[in-house]
Scaffold this active site. Structure first.
Site, PDB file in Angstrom:
ATOM      1  N   HIS A   1     -48.757 -39.146  65.648  1.00 56.74           N
ATOM      2  CA  HIS A   1     -49.665 -40.351  65.774  1.00 56.74           C
ATOM      3  C   HIS A   1     -48.770 -41.616  66.304  1.00 56.74           C
ATOM      4  CE1 HIS A   1     -53.465 -42.604  64.320  1.00 56.74           C
ATOM      5  NE2 HIS A   1     -53.064 -42.915  65.501  1.00 56.74           N
TER       6      HIS A   1
ATOM      7  N   LEU B   1     -62.297 -48.626  77.020  1.00 61.86           N
ATOM      8  CA  LEU B   1     -63.164 -49.993  77.340  1.00 61.86           C
ATOM      9  C   LEU B   1     -62.431 -51.218  76.610  1.00 61.86           C
ATOM     10  CD1 LEU B   1     -66.581 -47.946  76.821  1.00 61.86           C
ATOM     11  CD2 LEU B   1     -65.421 -48.445  79.050  1.00 61.86           C
ATOM     12  N   GLY B   2     -61.311 -50.986  76.496  1.00 66.07           N
ATOM     13  CA  GLY B   2     -60.670 -52.274  75.788  1.00 66.07           C
ATOM     14  C   GLY B   2     -61.150 -52.601  74.758  1.00 66.07           C
TER      15      GLY B   2
ATOM     16  N   TYR C   1     -57.632 -42.685  59.649  1.00 65.11           N
ATOM     17  CA  TYR C   1     -58.776 -43.556  59.884  1.00 65.11           C
ATOM     18  C   TYR C   1     -59.675 -43.280  58.707  1.00 65.11           C
ATOM     19  CZ  TYR C   1     -57.638 -42.783  64.801  1.00 65.11           C
ATOM     20  OH  TYR C   1     -56.861 -42.885  66.004  1.00 65.11           O
TER      21      TYR C   1
END
Length: 326
Positions: free
Chosen positions: A122, A203-204, A54
């Site tokens: 991951h 939450l999409g 990230y």
């Protein structure tokens, strides 16, 4: 805050996904993100989720700044296995022992800690021997560099095969009212093995909150701008999903985000959603789900209104689909 269990750790029932604080969702603001991390900490959130990929390590560095002086009171989860060039979405998957050992040392340094509470693979490399991958992680546990091992985006068979080598503390996969893949045996396998299930993008990617405005273009550096579910005919079809969530939330007297998270929490005591946000207001809204009780009848009705397979489009672009459900 309410708490759930990962291995021997008691963690907050909702964790905080930190990815968007450094990459993928438009402009970033480190000061704003640090305020949100601080607010989460004071609200009782103890589980903070990041990865070396990230922001090319920037997300771990940001979290490391926050952790100073708080390390013993929180749990940190990070990951290795996705290798990307800075600023590029394209990736390769690497599970080689040499890479894993190098990656964990890098994460420890960026986080400013001596031990990672939960270290995930991951993505699974199909060209690597799973037993060797888990054995390498087990060596890191024995060395005190990692407390518990996790896997991301795996099938029940892969989970069981890995668990035969070393206990798997958690599985992290996408799970929400529009992505219900884990119900195809994975949630059951986790419960059977005593493995926690951490639901990312619960939450999409913001779609299920009802705040997504289809008329407003996404920023070029927002990866949703090329996500199949957010474009073209798929987007128009999926707007009906968001409207259904809004309607159900209104009936319950809560926000769509709170309904979606409460529904996940009701799927089992081993399920721990990790919604991501870089804004304090959204954090506080999400945390309201912890106190929202859904009856079994309500849980069933919500699931029936948004059945598996309802979303139009793949979860990711072809590049992002690498290594899913491995």
């Amino acid at each position: 805050m309410k708490y759930r269990t990962i291995a021997t750790m008691q963690v907050s029932a909702l964790g905080l996904g930190c990815m968007g604080m450094s990459e993928f969702y438009g402009a970033t603001d480190a000061a704003q993100s640090l305020r949100t991390l601080e607010a989460a900490y004071h609200a009782g959130v103890t589980l903070f989720d990041t990865a070396e990929s990230y922001g090319n390590g920037d997300n771990e560095r940001l979290l490391g700044r926050f952790l100073a002086g708080r390390r013993q009171r929180v749990q940190v989860a990070t990951k290795c296995g996705i290798v990307r060039e800075p600023g590029q979405y394209e990736r390769r998957i690497d599970n080689s022992p040499a890479y894993i050992r190098q990656a964990v040392e890098g994460s420890l340094a960026r986080l400013g800690t001596e031990t990672i509470d939960l270290y995930y693979v991951h993505r699974i490399d199909p060209n690597a021997a799973l037993e060797e991958t888990i054995g390498t992680l087990a060596d890191l546990v024995d060395a005190g560099k990692v407390r518990a091992i996790g896997l991301c985006e795996v099938t029940p068979a892969t989970l069981r095969r890995a668990a035969a080598v070393h206990p798997i503390a958690a599985v992290q996969s996408e799970y929400s009212l529009w992505t219900r893949d884990p119900e195809d045996g994975l949630l059951e396998a986790c419960a059977e093995l005593g493995t926690a299930f951490c639901a990312y993008s619960p939450l999409g990617r913001g779609f299920l909150t009802g705040k997504f405005d289809a008329a407003t273009p996404l920023a070029p550096n927002d990866f949703r701008s090329f996500n199949p579910r957010f474009t073209g005919e798929n987007l128009q079809a999926n707007l009906k999903i968001a409207e259904t969530v809004r309607r159900l939330a209104a009936q319950k007297g809560c926000t769509p985000a709170q309904l979606a998270l409460a529904w996940l929490l009701a799927q089992g005591e081993h399920v721990i959603p990790i919604p991501g946000t870089k804004r304090e207001a959204y954090l506080r809204e999400n945390l309201g789900a912890v106190d929202l009780t859904l009856t079994p009848v309500e849980v069933a009705a919500i699931g029936a209104a948004l059945p598996p397979g309802i979303a139009a489009g793949q979860r990711y672009s072809a590049e992002g689909m690498k290594g899913l459900n491995a």
